[in-house]
Design a protein around this motif. Structure first.
Motif, short mmCIF file in Angstrom:
data_model
loop_
_atom_site.label_atom_id
_atom_site.label_comp_id
_atom_site.label_asym_id
_atom_site.label_seq_id
_atom_site.Cartn_x
_atom_site.Cartn_y
_atom_site.Cartn_z
N PHE A 94 -0.29 63.20 -11.74
CA PHE A 94 0.62 64.01 -10.93
C PHE A 94 1.26 63.18 -9.82
O PHE A 94 2.46 63.25 -9.59
N LEU A 95 0.44 62.41 -9.13
CA LEU A 95 0.97 61.61 -8.01
C LEU A 95 1.83 60.46 -8.48
O LEU A 95 2.82 60.13 -7.83
N ALA A 96 1.45 59.84 -9.59
CA ALA A 96 2.27 58.74 -10.09
C ALA A 96 3.68 59.22 -10.41
O ALA A 96 4.67 58.61 -10.02
N ALA A 97 3.76 60.34 -11.11
CA ALA A 97 5.08 60.89 -11.45
C ALA A 97 5.76 61.49 -10.22
O ALA A 97 6.95 61.26 -9.99
N GLY A 98 4.99 62.24 -9.44
CA GLY A 98 5.57 62.92 -8.30
C GLY A 98 6.08 61.99 -7.22
O GLY A 98 7.17 62.17 -6.68
N MET A 99 5.31 60.95 -6.93
CA MET A 99 5.74 60.03 -5.88
C MET A 99 6.85 59.10 -6.37
O MET A 99 7.67 58.65 -5.60
N TRP A 100 6.83 58.80 -7.66
CA TRP A 100 7.86 57.90 -8.18
C TRP A 100 9.21 58.60 -8.24
O TRP A 100 10.24 58.07 -7.83
N PHE A 101 9.21 59.82 -8.77
CA PHE A 101 10.47 60.54 -8.95
C PHE A 101 10.79 61.49 -7.80
O PHE A 101 11.93 61.92 -7.66
N GLY A 102 9.79 61.87 -7.00
CA GLY A 102 10.02 62.85 -5.95
C GLY A 102 9.99 62.29 -4.55
O GLY A 102 9.74 63.03 -3.60
N GLY A 103 10.22 61.00 -4.41
CA GLY A 103 10.19 60.39 -3.08
C GLY A 103 11.24 60.93 -2.15
O GLY A 103 11.09 60.89 -0.93
N SER A 104 12.31 61.47 -2.70
CA SER A 104 13.38 61.99 -1.86
C SER A 104 13.00 63.30 -1.17
O SER A 104 13.74 63.78 -0.31
N VAL A 105 11.86 63.87 -1.51
CA VAL A 105 11.40 65.07 -0.83
C VAL A 105 11.04 64.75 0.62
O VAL A 105 11.25 65.56 1.52
N PHE A 106 10.54 63.54 0.86
CA PHE A 106 10.08 63.15 2.18
C PHE A 106 11.15 62.48 3.02
O PHE A 106 11.10 62.55 4.24
N THR A 107 12.07 61.79 2.39
CA THR A 107 13.11 61.08 3.14
C THR A 107 14.33 60.88 2.24
O THR A 107 14.22 60.88 1.02
N SER A 108 15.46 60.69 2.88
CA SER A 108 16.68 60.39 2.12
C SER A 108 17.04 58.91 2.24
O SER A 108 18.02 58.47 1.65
N ASP A 109 16.25 58.16 2.98
CA ASP A 109 16.49 56.73 3.18
C ASP A 109 16.09 55.96 1.92
O ASP A 109 14.93 55.94 1.52
N ALA A 110 17.05 55.31 1.29
CA ALA A 110 16.81 54.59 0.04
C ALA A 110 15.84 53.43 0.23
O ALA A 110 15.04 53.14 -0.67
#
Length: 127
Positions: free
Chosen positions: A72-88
């Motif tokens: 869950f975290l591998a997929a979530g953090m890889w693809f869902g990083g924009s939930v926490f910040t918009s800074d590329a």
């Protein structure tokens, strides 16, 4: 001191990883507390068969929880990083921390559950 050695992007990515890692450890701790209560109960009754069965089942659940959190975290953090910040730049740096955060979940879950089981059995011996 450590924060002074890194730039703001690195520290922001670190905070995201650290907070997610700590939050998932609370899930593992919840399983550990439940196993502690279950084992203390059956250990107090001196039902050694149920102690062995409960220990085995809780360890199985710990592995399932750890592997599930890893996926869950591998997929979530890889693809869902924009939930926490918009800074590329932060998202890109955060991808480096995904390996550690996701990869340690099974080990962390087992460590917490082993500790909970030990405390569940030790509390009867001491108390």
């Amino acid at each position: 001191m450590l924060a002074a050695c890194h730039d703001a992007t690195t520290m922001a990515a670190f905070q995201i990883c650290a907070q997610i890692w700590l939050a998932t450890l609370l899930l593992a701790d919840g399983l550990a507390v439940a196993s502690q209560a279950l084992l203390a109960s059956v250990f107090a009754k001196k039902d050694h068969y149920k102690v062995a069965v409960t220990t085995a089942r809780v360890l199985q659940l710990a592995v399932v929880l750890g592997v599930g959190l890893t996926a869950f975290l591998a997929a979530g953090m890889w693809f869902g990083g924009s939930v926490f910040t918009s800074d590329a730049a932060v998202i890109s740096t955060n991808h480096k921390g995904v390996l550690f955060v996701a990869g340690t979940q099974t080990i962390n879950t087992l460590a917490f559950v082993f500790d909970g089981e030990w405390r569940g059995m030790a509390s009867i011996r001491i108390g």
